[in-house]
Motif scaffolding. Sequence first.
Motif, PDB file in Angstrom:
ATOM      1  N   THR A 331       0.900  -1.205  -0.030  1.00 33.35           N
ATOM      2  CA  THR A 331      -0.021  -0.098   0.046  1.00 33.35           C
ATOM      3  C   THR A 331       0.842   1.163  -0.043  1.00 33.35           C
ATOM      4  O   THR A 331       2.094   1.054   0.564  1.00 33.35           O
ATOM      5  N   GLY A 335      -2.502   1.771   3.996  1.00 32.54           N
ATOM      6  CA  GLY A 335      -3.449   0.910   4.207  1.00 32.54           C
ATOM      7  C   GLY A 335      -4.814   0.930   3.678  1.00 32.54           C
ATOM      8  O   GLY A 335      -5.806   0.183   3.614  1.00 32.54           O
ATOM      9  N   TRP A 338      -4.779  -1.441  -1.345  1.00 32.03           N
ATOM     10  CA  TRP A 338      -3.773  -2.211  -1.495  1.00 32.03           C
ATOM     11  C   TRP A 338      -3.396  -2.794  -2.964  1.00 32.03           C
ATOM     12  O   TRP A 338      -4.518  -3.088  -3.605  1.00 32.03           O
ATOM     13  N   GLN A 369       3.411   0.257   3.272  1.00 32.11           N
ATOM     14  CA  GLN A 369       3.780  -0.778   4.085  1.00 32.11           C
ATOM     15  C   GLN A 369       3.515  -2.186   3.005  1.00 32.11           C
ATOM     16  O   GLN A 369       3.125  -2.101   1.729  1.00 32.11           O
ATOM     17  N   ARG A 371       2.485  -6.486   3.163  1.00 36.94           N
ATOM     18  CA  ARG A 371       1.599  -7.473   3.907  1.00 36.94           C
ATOM     19  C   ARG A 371       1.884  -9.101   3.160  1.00 36.94           C
ATOM     20  O   ARG A 371       1.296  -8.911   2.055  1.00 36.94           O
ATOM     21  N   THR A 382      -0.872  -6.657  11.645  1.00 33.93           N
ATOM     22  CA  THR A 382      -0.311  -5.299  12.121  1.00 33.93           C
ATOM     23  C   THR A 382       0.123  -5.378  13.665  1.00 33.93           C
ATOM     24  O   THR A 382      -0.167  -6.357  14.178  1.00 33.93           O
ATOM     25  N   SER A 419      -3.895   0.841  13.705  1.00 36.98           N
ATOM     26  CA  SER A 419      -4.724  -0.039  12.799  1.00 36.98           C
ATOM     27  C   SER A 419      -5.478  -0.937  13.609  1.00 36.98           C
ATOM     28  O   SER A 419      -5.030  -1.193  14.905  1.00 36.98           O
TER      29      SER A 419
END
Lengths: 419, 419
Positions: A331, A335, A338, A369, A371, A382, A419
């Motif tokens: 992202t 967030g 994405w 970020q 993931r 997170t 988050s």
Amino acid sequence: MTDTSRRSFLRGAAISGAGALVGGRVAAQAAPDPAITELQPWQQYLGEGVDARPYGMPSEHEAHVVRRDVPWLTADPVSSVNFTPLHELDGIITPNGLCFERHHGGIAEIDPGAYRLMINGLVDTPLVFTLDDLKRFPRENHAYFLECAANSGMEWRGAQLNGCQFTHGMIHNVMYTGVPLRLLLEEAGIKTAGKWILPEGADASAMTRSIPLEKALDDCLVAFKMNGEALRPEQGYPVRLVVPGWEGNMWVKWLRRIEIGDQPWHHREETSKYTDLLPDGQARRFTWEMDAKSVITNPSPQAPITHGPGPTVLTGIAWSGRGTIPRVDVTLDGGATWARARMSGPSFDKSMHRFYYEFDWDGRPLLLQSRAHDSTGYVQPTKDMLREVRGENSIYHNNGIQTWAVNEQGVAENVEVSS
Amino acid sequence: MTDTSRRSFLRGAAISGAGALVGGRVAAQAAPDPAITELQPWQQYLGEGVDARPYGMPSEHEAHVVRRDVPWLTADPVSSVNFTPLHELDGIITPNGLCFERHHGGIAEIDPGAYRLMINGLVDTPLVFTLDDLKRFPRENHAYFLECAANSGMEWRGAQLNGCQFTHGMIHNVMYTGVPLRLLLEEAGIKTAGKWILPEGADASAMTRSIPLEKALDDCLVAFKMNGEALRPEQGYPVRLVVPGWEGNMWVKWLRRIEIGDQPWHHREETSKYTDLLPDGQARRFTWEMDAKSVITNPSPQAPITHGPGPTVLTGIAWSGRGTIPRVDVTLDGGATWARARMSGPSFDKSMHRFYYEFDWDGRPLLLQSRAHDSTGYVQPTKDMLREVRGENSIYHNNGIQTWAVNEQGVAENVEVSS
């Protein structure tokens, strides 16, 4: 990045000199670039011969690419940990000279001629192996990541260390050559009561950890080569244990002894250390497998965007102690939205994976970020999600999502977004 | 090697001391082995800290593991080629410090800030890229072998060099990170008449080779990293061309320019050099793809059998410029009988493969050979088969089967057996 965007961007590099912006660096080229049109020093003189470098080293221009420590992190006069410069690396192989090191008694310098490995305890025949003995067993080659359980540990209390080398640099990924531990244990013969092994290091700290026999018989290696050559001293020369997917300090270096027992030993490094104190006063223990994790290595605080707006390559690494990484999301807005990153390079079980995301940067601030999704379906959480479960006492096993804030100048810093 | 054989052999290592033979080394252990029962120096003192090694190096005990040259091979006062110590390596990755090097004007030391890559000739827009520009294009990661066309060249006239480092050491296998050349060529726009490219080096020799456009658009990479870190100076820092499966000197180092033309240039290194003069006076030219080849690295003249009769691990490497190596055969009796070797480690297209063969050595003389089969069905030929077709004038492209003779003492030497 679309063909159009690349084209429009690099048209600027046309020899015509029309372009004032080349890769973001202001170079008003009314005339052609002398760096390519004029003879350079290295084109005019015979370079150094081969004899000067029987064992090669990096260019002097790469002198900044080194393992670094964090002075305040360890109390000792001599630091006991340094960090891999992840922001300077690419692909999935960590070169041996840059693999982070962590030790509890300094770097043991072992004479390979005097090296011995003993297997004792609940076995039919206690055995002692020389290094040459070990090399008479069938070998295997596998690439595995090694992550210290304390990697990202400082970040439990919020964004602290300004660079992925320091927040995530206690990891490396190496191609090992070694003998399956199973073969050596079969050689000694495990008694029926034998359920655990205790590998012990030959260094001054005599590092020990309890490992269940199932893991020992599954995929552990007694390794003597890394990335093709002999293990480095700081990585356990001449022999280390490889415990794929499990926390780094179980990969006992300078391996001298493996005891077989009927239960775990509860030694220092698995009780007062490498355990997670929970809010209720209980401690998580034997949390061996490293959970899926990822980090963006570029851009990052040590690797800002220097070329200004336009086509930008974002890259990073991901790994899981439970399998492979089929997917990484990234992202740019902390967030809110994405996108799926592009994986490139070999995907091995319990090995580092490389991802890329190419985008046109509009020059506005970014909240980056990544993931990771692993092959078991697990999705990287997170940090807040982890804190909710484990509280605020933790040091180890932080696999939370990392955030980098990038400003209009392309400068990146370590931040947290709730988050 | 059967479990029985391993067991019987290593029973000798029992702590009881019953065994006088440990891995073939005579060590009459009436008492337990002091190397394991007594405290060793490295267990008693704090080892060196991490700060001493920002960029790590091999153990002092591995000082013999280096690239070596053959003094009489090159006329120059300074040698222009050295060889990878294959007999000291394992797995499929060649560590950067030990990758053989061959150059025609010495090692160029290029300032990455002054680095430029020009694309000109039959293009819509001639372009100049800085190193930062190149890093704004999408990257890929691939492991490829690089073999010099002259590798094993001295062996055309019979067994000459006594060690696989010298007979086969002009090869390395590296994981590269780079930009597909196709993307850069698309950026410039190839004119319809463009059919060939001419990459040019920035070193004093300005190495050039003609490469068909099809190959350039297929899998060539403009690489800036090897095994995770920046290219080494002797490997073309900061940028080299990667031409998968094709002879090494086409992988132009210190890449400064790529010209697009409508036909090959017939430059020095593709006419008077790197061509094979046949018996009829004609020369084989543009023999780019490296044929399937293999060599046993252990045992070999530089790596004799030191442990005497009993369980022995034979290992070696195999590769093909046309694909993968699904199979390698080995013989212990000069080709009378063949057995299938065990492949271990990743199998990548146009990458080095590792094979092993475990056997119980009876202490009698051996004639060791390996024979590679590649994924196209091609089988590595004998040297005599090659000579039959190409005669005795050849220097380059010798992919014939190599023979090592091992005597009763385990000493190996380079020999030829008629076939």
